[in-house]
Structure formats: C-alpha cells, structure tokens
Scaffold this active site. Structure first.
Site, mmCIF file in Angstrom:
data_model
loop_
_atom_site.group_PDB
_atom_site.id
_atom_site.type_symbol
_atom_site.label_atom_id
_atom_site.label_comp_id
_atom_site.label_asym_id
_atom_site.label_seq_id
_atom_site.Cartn_x
_atom_site.Cartn_y
_atom_site.Cartn_z
ATOM 1 N N HIS A 215 92.959 78.336 39.056
ATOM 2 C CA HIS A 215 91.859 77.693 38.347
ATOM 3 C C HIS A 215 91.140 78.651 37.403
ATOM 4 O O HIS A 215 90.086 79.176 37.714
ATOM 5 C CB HIS A 215 90.880 77.117 39.382
ATOM 6 C CG HIS A 215 89.714 76.409 38.802
ATOM 7 N ND1 HIS A 215 89.751 75.741 37.601
ATOM 8 C CD2 HIS A 215 88.449 76.259 39.265
ATOM 9 C CE1 HIS A 215 88.565 75.216 37.360
ATOM 10 N NE2 HIS A 215 87.753 75.525 38.343
ATOM 11 N N CYS B 285 83.173 74.165 36.202
ATOM 12 C CA CYS B 285 84.622 73.984 36.227
ATOM 13 C C CYS B 285 85.091 72.872 35.303
ATOM 14 O O CYS B 285 86.288 72.638 35.176
ATOM 15 C CB CYS B 285 85.084 73.734 37.654
ATOM 16 S SG CYS B 285 84.591 75.086 38.737
#
Lengths: 397, 475
Positions: free
Chosen positions: A338, A85
């Site tokens: 995200h 991420c």
C-alpha cells in the site's frame, strides 16, 4: 444533498502503473517518471498535451514541484493533494472535476508513495506537533477491534470468523499470484494463515496489507473527446468522497461493526451512477483491503452483502475471481502493498484492464458484460476515517 | 485552632518484585519478601499525583494554596515537576507549586514548613523511584512509592492527626551520595554514618519532646526512617525499651522509598493509630527531623489505606522485565519510529485535557466529548458546552486489542475502547494489566501516567487500569 456527479462527462484515455515492490533501486522521481511515461504512451499523447496535473502523495513530497521537477514540466499547474489512504483517488477526483468544469481539455492524475525508504515497518505518519495525547496504536490494532465486535454482534464463532478472515487473505493472494505487478505472488492457504502468530488482536501479519513502493497515473479528457485518443475509453460514472468527523471515537453508540463513511460514500456514488443493486450490476470491485476484517465489513458497507451476512458470502465464494461479484481481482492491497498515494490509481488500473478486456486470461473476469467497476479507498481508523468510492464504465448510457 | 494533617494518603504501585525473582537470575541469597516497582509508565511524579488525588478526595473542603513536591528522582534536572502535579490535580492558578528536590530531606523540610506556615492548607507530595545497577543494594533494598500529606488548620477541615511538635538537627557529613545522572549510589563506611545519625536523631528526639511537652512514654508508636537499616538502630532500641511501638519500616514489602518513605510511614502510622494515640516520625536524611502527632479519630481517611495496598499488587513481575523498565537492560523496541517530542504550546492549550482529564459536555444533547470540542458531534451546537472533569468517573471496556507492533516502552500495547459511566467514550491505552487479564466489560479507572519521553521531554497523559477493588468509591 446536492451531489450531482459528472456521469459520462469525463473519460480516461490512458493509464500507467509500475510494479509495486520494495523498490530499493528506484526513487520517488523514478517511479513517477515511469508511471507517467507509461500513461502518456498508453494514451498516445505527449507531456505537453496535459493542461493540468494533480499529484497524490501522502508524505513522499510536498507541493506540485514534487512532480513538476522530475518530469521537467513547463508552465503547467500542478496540485499536490493528500487525503490519507484515498490520496491517489483524490488526485484523480480533482483532475476529473477540472476537466468536467471545462477549465482544462486534458488533465493527469499521478499517485506515488515511497514507503520503504523510511526504514520502518508499516506505514508511519510523519510527526505533526501535538499535545502528546493522541493514540499511538498501529492501524492493524485499530482494525483488529472490528473482529471481536463483529463476531459478538452477529453471533459468529470467533474461530469461524478467524477462518473467514484467512479466506479473504487467501483469495487476494490467489489473485495476486496471477499478477506480475503485484508484490506478493505466492498463494497462501487458509490453514497456513490461521497458524500465523497474532500481532494485533486476532490478526497476523497475513491479515495486513503489505508495504511497498509504487506509482500510477491516469489521463482524463472530456467524454466527447475520448475517441480521438482510444477506441475503448473508460467513463467516469461516479466520484464520491466523505471525510468522517471522528464521532465513532466519541460515541458509545458506535459498535465497530461498520464504517459509516464508506456506506455514505457508496450510497452517494450509486445515486450518481444510477445503480440500485450493486451486487448484480457491478462487474467487479477493487476495495481497500488494508486488513482482512476491513474487506469483510466493506462487503456490507458497499451493499454487496446484507448486514451480518458478508462472512457467509465470503465463505461461499461470492467475491472470488469467478464468483458472483469478483473483488480485488488484481490481488488487492494484500498482494500489492500500500503505497498510499498510488493505491487508488492502482485499483483503477485493474478496472481499466478488466473493463477493456485487457486483463491476462488467467485473471479475466466472467462478468465483463455488466460493464461497471467500483474502486474504494478508506483511510484512518474505524470511528474516524475518510472514504472514496468511484464507479467506472466501458460505455456511456 | 490546631494544626495538623487534614489528610494523608500513600500510593504503592501495582507491581512488586520478589527477592527470589532477583536471586533466580543473579544467584546468591534467595532473600525474602518483595519490593514495590513503579511500572514502565510511572515516575516519581505520576505516583505522587496518584497519592495527591487520594488525599484531596478525602478532604474535598480543603483547597491547598501551596503544593510541594519532593523527590530524588525528578523527571527534570532543570524544570519543576510540581506544576505538572498542580495541573493534574486541577489546583487553582494562584497556588504556589514548587519542588523540594535534590536530596532525601525535601519532604521533611516541606512538611515542617507546611506545619509552621499560616496557609489554610498545604499539600506536600513525595514520590521516588529507587533504582540501582543490577544486584546493587539500592536495587535490592529500594522501593518505589509516593505519599501525600495535606497539612492545614482544623478550621479548614477536620484533622486526622493533630501536630503536637517537632524538631530538627543538622550537621554536614558524608554518608550516602549520588552524582546527577548516576544510577549508583555510593556510601561511606557504614559505622561513621550510623554514629552521626544516632547523635542527630537523639538530639532531635529530645528537642521534639520538649517542643511538644511530651514524655517518651506518652508516645504510642514511632517510625524511624533512614537510608540504611543501621542508621536508626540505636534510637529504635532505646525507644523500644521505653515501651514505644517501633513500626516495621516495610523493608520486606515496599523497600526504602527515598524522599517518599517518611511521608509514607507517617501515613501508615496515622492510619493504624487509635483516636488519641501519639505517633512519631523520625526521619534521618542529611540530618534528622522528628514530628509528633496525635491521631484524632476524626476526619476522612484516604482510600485505599497503605495496609490495604500492601495486600494487593502483582508480584509476578520478572526480573528481566524490571530491568527493561528501568533502562538497566536495553532491549530492542518494535521497528517503528520513536515518539516525536510534544509541542509545548499545544500541550498548554490542552492543559485541562492533557493533565486534568477534563472533557466537555454538550449542554443540549448531553453528548460527552473526550477530548473537549467546540462543536458537538450530536446536534452540531457551537461553543455550548460545559467542562466535564472525568478523571474520577468509572468506565468499562467495550472492546480491546493487544498491539505487538506499536512502539511502546513495554510491548505489547494493551488498548481498549472504554465507555464511561453516564456517557462518554475514549479509546485509550490500558496499564497495570496483562494481556490475559483484560476482558470485555472489565471495569476500569483512570490513572495519570508518563506516556513516553522524547528530546528529554516527559509526555504525561492518562491511561485506564483495572478498577482497584480496594479503592472502590474513592475520589
């Protein structure tokens, strides 16, 4: 550790960021073209001015051709990077170091992720051949382990902690409601969030980041060249990254109330930037609020709160838009969703707007005179994660 | 030197389905009792491994040189299951491991072969999952179970039961059948099979007495096992009249557990017999096989005993959940990608870990690594580790979560960070437990389970389950 940083040697002269959405009508290529075109226009430079490109995407494409083909780049190096991420931040980190080294005059970092085309909920890693013994838990469940551990260690009543977590979500929804690029623009009050059914441990879907497609870009040059392109560049103060070794999953001493990788990255970044009191010195922070307990713990790992006190600071409004240290002023992952490769650059885009005084009035922070902003990503699970911390400033020392 | 059973162990799964739970959905006769149900992550092999662990734990001095696995419900039609049990039980590489599959008689044949062989020790495993269409007699009268019989010489280890003799009778006839891949079993007219079995069982009984030199009145108890209740009725009546105790076939507590039922009943007979008592197994399955044993009062009993397991378990299982577990009632999984198939080469590289649950321990710092690692997380030493078999080490729950979003054959996934006694940690899935039952500090034990199936490949690994009070100290 011989981590010296590149403080004030590199500047960002332009950024682009698409809205983060369920982009059913936009392809990965479309998103990259939009984000790059906006970034180039913003910097007032042409595609051919960029000497080298870094593309961050976790699983929306492989190799530099993923970017070179849709943009029709000619004869330029393009490197695709992936670091969970922190992928978008990693792309920028590499671009900054390439410019700082003197290898290139102008470099671009692009982050993109097309998550919604999978047809599944949440983020899903593509299959790697394994022996079949790996955990199959969702990230929500792994991060949900933090809440009972934190409550127990610091003597917080679980119901009270539940409300604090909901308050974090509510704060980020409130900020996101003011942001046209955010996916979720509805305010949510604490009581409503507390009433949602649990999906993993004590977490409801409203404790989880959304899922969205998006892309963002940044163009970097040597600091001394920045004013050829813009009157108010943003300077790189620190770039730090740690890949955890997973010992938290093996070691009975790990207690699930902190993320050592984030603490290490923050300490290294503060040393690079010369920051000793982040809560007082930073104007704002964009942190990786993938789940509400994550943001809670990060306030301590990043040194904004003392150990065991972040829940009280959250309740006291310290991290609200007009609090002592505004956190996730753009709405965070909670409101944006995200898209893995894009998120790090999306966070920087908010710092870019705020530090240049370009954020809309209803979202502009009061602390801009401090001149420093922090972005943070983590990827993986408690016990086994990567972490990035970047610090950015609107002037050189 | 005599030959017989070094150890015998049964395995009954945690879950039981009450007859009334079926009737509450399908209507009809309420029925009585319950049957055992393999959990969604169990199959014939995992249950057999559980039984095998118990048998081997009772006789640590015996290392089998042959492993047989019998079932009518194998994970594969064309791949042996026995090598998987061989790996999970951590048997030596030179041990023959093969299946005795394809029919109800496999376990009998394997037992007879083991008793006639010269192997110092042979392990016979049998496990079965009995499934049928909703409301069928296979579903109603079936049971899921496993058993392990460790056969060998008294020189290898003390015998719990000495083999006195036995016999078989074979003749081809059609009684019950199921085509490959079919759920439903078919039966010929009952009276035909009953008569054929009566003849075969009678002949085998007579021959077995002759082989052992015994008279009927020297036999204390007998278990008469067959695919339908009436098959052994005539022999049961005859032996009952002669004073032989005819054992309850567990039809109202376990059900008929297919290939496993004979070994399971034999285990229970041996466990409940006094020293010197003679017990007999009459197993009717496409023929008849009779085994006569004398309980010795020596040797080590496997724990928990079948009787103890009958007392335990959880009979709150709903009929819908059971149908879902067996794939009879297709249900919507969470919207997540289905599991990818495992890599054959990666699995083979991790044989010790994946099947044997063997970690590694740093010789210098003592830090436990689950899975095994080459470099220590404490101190960083490289290639300075010992193997650490952890399957029998107790653990407890440090923290846990309930995951309703993860892909699972039976959501929600219950998951815990577990710390092992003496060191070592593993975040691992829990099984044989409900969301309400799990708590921090709960003692757990490891159990070999089927994690998922992808591309026809059964993926086996270990999970943790609440430590069984009855099995405290086992293994």
């Amino acid at each position: 550790m011989g981590s010296h940083g590149i403080k004030d040697r590199v500047a960002i002269i332009g950024m682009g960021c698409t809205p983060f959405r369920e982009h059913w009508d936009r392809s990965t290529d479309d998103l990259m073209v939009d984000a790059v075109t906006d970034g180039l226009d913003n910097a007032g430079v042409a595609k051919a001015d960029i000497d080298a490109w870094w593309l961050g995407t976790a699983q929306s494409g492989m190799s530099g051709i993923t970017l070179a083909a849709p943009l029709k780049l000619e004869g330029r190096p393009v490197t695709r990077v992936e670091n969970y991420c922190a992928t978008g931040s990693e792309a920028l980190r590499q671009a900054c170091y390439a410019v700082a080294s003197g290898a290139y005059d102008m470099a671009a970092a692009v982050g993109v992720e097309k998550v919604k085309d999978s047809g599944y909920q949440g983020l899903n890693a593509f299959p790697i051949p394994t022996d079949g013994t790996q955990r199959t838990l969702t990230a929500a469940a792994m991060f949900s382990l933090v809440a009972p551990a934190y409550a127990q260690r610091y003597g917080v009543d679980p119901d009270e902690l539940r409300r604090t977590l909901a308050r974090i979500a509510s704060k980020n929804h409130s900020n996101g409601a003011k942001n046209p690029r955010a996916q979720f623009r509805r305010e949510m009050d604490v009581d409503a969030i507390c009433k949602m059914p649990a999906v993993a441990g004590m977490l409801s879907v409203f404790d989880c980041a959304g899922v969205a497609d998006g892309a963002a870009s940044a163009i970097v040059v040597r600091a001394e060249d920045a004013h050829r392109y813009t009157d108010n560049p943003i300077y790189v103060k620190a770039l730090s990254f740690v890949a955890g070794n997973g010992s938290g999953l093996l070691d009975p001493d790990y207690d699930y109330t902190h993320f050592p990788e984030c603490e290490w990255a923050a300490n290294d970044a503060y040393a690079q930037a010369g920051i000793t009191d982040p809560r007082a010195e930073l104007a704002m922070a964009e942190v990786h609020d993938c789940f509400t307990p994550t943001e809670l713990v990060l306030m301590e790992d990043l040194g904004f709160s003392k150990r065991g006190e972040s829940w009280q600071d959250c309740e006291a409004g310290v991290f609200d838009l007009h609090g002592e240290l505004p956190v996730n002023t753009d709405g965070g992952l909670k409101s944006f969703g995200h898209p893995v490769g894009a998120s790090g650059l999306r966070m920087l885009f908010e710092c870019w707007l705020q530090l240049r005084g370009e954020a809309p009035d209803d979202r502009q922070i009061d602390t801009i005179d401090r001149g420093l902003a922090l972005t943070h990503n983590l990827g993986g699970y408690p016990g086994e994660m990567v972490s990035f911390v970047g610090i950015w400033g609107n002037s050189t020392d | 030197m005599t030959r017989g059973l070094i150890a015998a162990a049964g395995y009954l799964p945690h879950w039981r389905l009450q007859a009334s739970a079926v009737a509450s959905v399908l209507g009809g006769n309420q029925g009585k009792g319950a049957r055992t149900i393999a959990s969604y992550d169990e199959d014939s092999l995992t249950m057999a491994v559980a039984a095998g662990r118990r048998a081997l734990a009772a006789a640590p001095q015996a290392s089998p040189s042959t492993l047989w696995f019998a079932t009518t419900s194998p994970a594969y039609a064309e791949k042996s299951s026995a090598p998987i049990a061989h790996a999970a039980l951590r048997l030596a590489p030179d041990v023959l491991a093969a299946d005795a599959s394809g029919g109800l008689r496999g376990a009998n044949a394997a037992l007879m072969a083991a008793l006639r062989s010269t192997d110092p020790a042979t392990l016979v495993l049998a496990g079965d999952v009995r499934t049928g269409p909703s409301g069928s007699s296979e579903e109603r009268e079936g049971g899921d179970a496993a058993a392990a019989l460790l056969v060998g010489d008294s020189e290898t280890a003390p015998l719990v039961a000495e083999y006195l003799g036995g016999a078989s009778a074979t003749r081809e006839f059609l009684d019950r059948w199921r085509a490959p891949g079919e759920l439903r079993m078919h039966a010929w007219e009952e009276r035909f099979g009953q008569q054929r079995y009566a003849e075969l069982a009678g002949a085998a009984w007579t021959a077995a007495l002759k082989d052992s030199g015994l008279d009927t009145d020297q036999v204390t108890s007998v278990a008469i096992v067959g695919p339908h209740a009436r098959a052994g009725a005539k022999l049961a009546k005859q032996l009952g009249a002669a004073g032989v105790g005819v054992a309850d076939t567990l039809s109202a507590s376990v059900g008929f557990s297919g290939a496993a039922h004979g070994p399971l009943m034999l285990t229970q007979l041996v466990e409940s017999a006094g020293a010197g008592q003679v017990v007999a197994l009459v197993s009717m399955a496409d023929g008849a096989d009779v085994f006569l044993f004398r309980a010795t009062g020596d040797g080590a009993a496997a724990t928990p005993a079948v009787a103890e397991q009958l007392e335990g378990g959880d009979d709150s299982l709903t009929y819908a959940k059971y149908l879902q577990w067996r794939g009879v009632l297709p249900t919507q999984p969470p919207n997540r990608p289905e599991p990818a198939r495992i890599s054959a080469s990666a699995a083979e590289r991790r044989l010790d870990w994946k099947y044997g649950f063997v970690g590694s321990v740093d010789r210098d710092s003592g830090a436990m690594h689950l899975p095994p690692a080459r470099v220590s997380f404490r101190g960083g030493a490289v290639d300075d580790m010992d193997l650490a078999p952890m399957a029998d080490v107790a653990a407890s729950v440090v923290t846990f979560t309930i995951d309703s979003l993860a892909y699972s054959p039976s959501p929600p996934t219950i998951f815990a960070v577990c710390d092992f006694d003496g060191g070592g940690r593993l975040p691992v899935e829990l099984t044989d437990v409900t969301s309400e039952q799990v708590s921090i500090g709960m003692p757990v034990e490891m159990t070999f389970r089927r994690i998922n199936t992808a591309d026809g490949i059964a993926n086996y690994f270990w999970k943790a389950r609440p430590a069984q009070a009855t099995s405290k100290g086992q293994n």
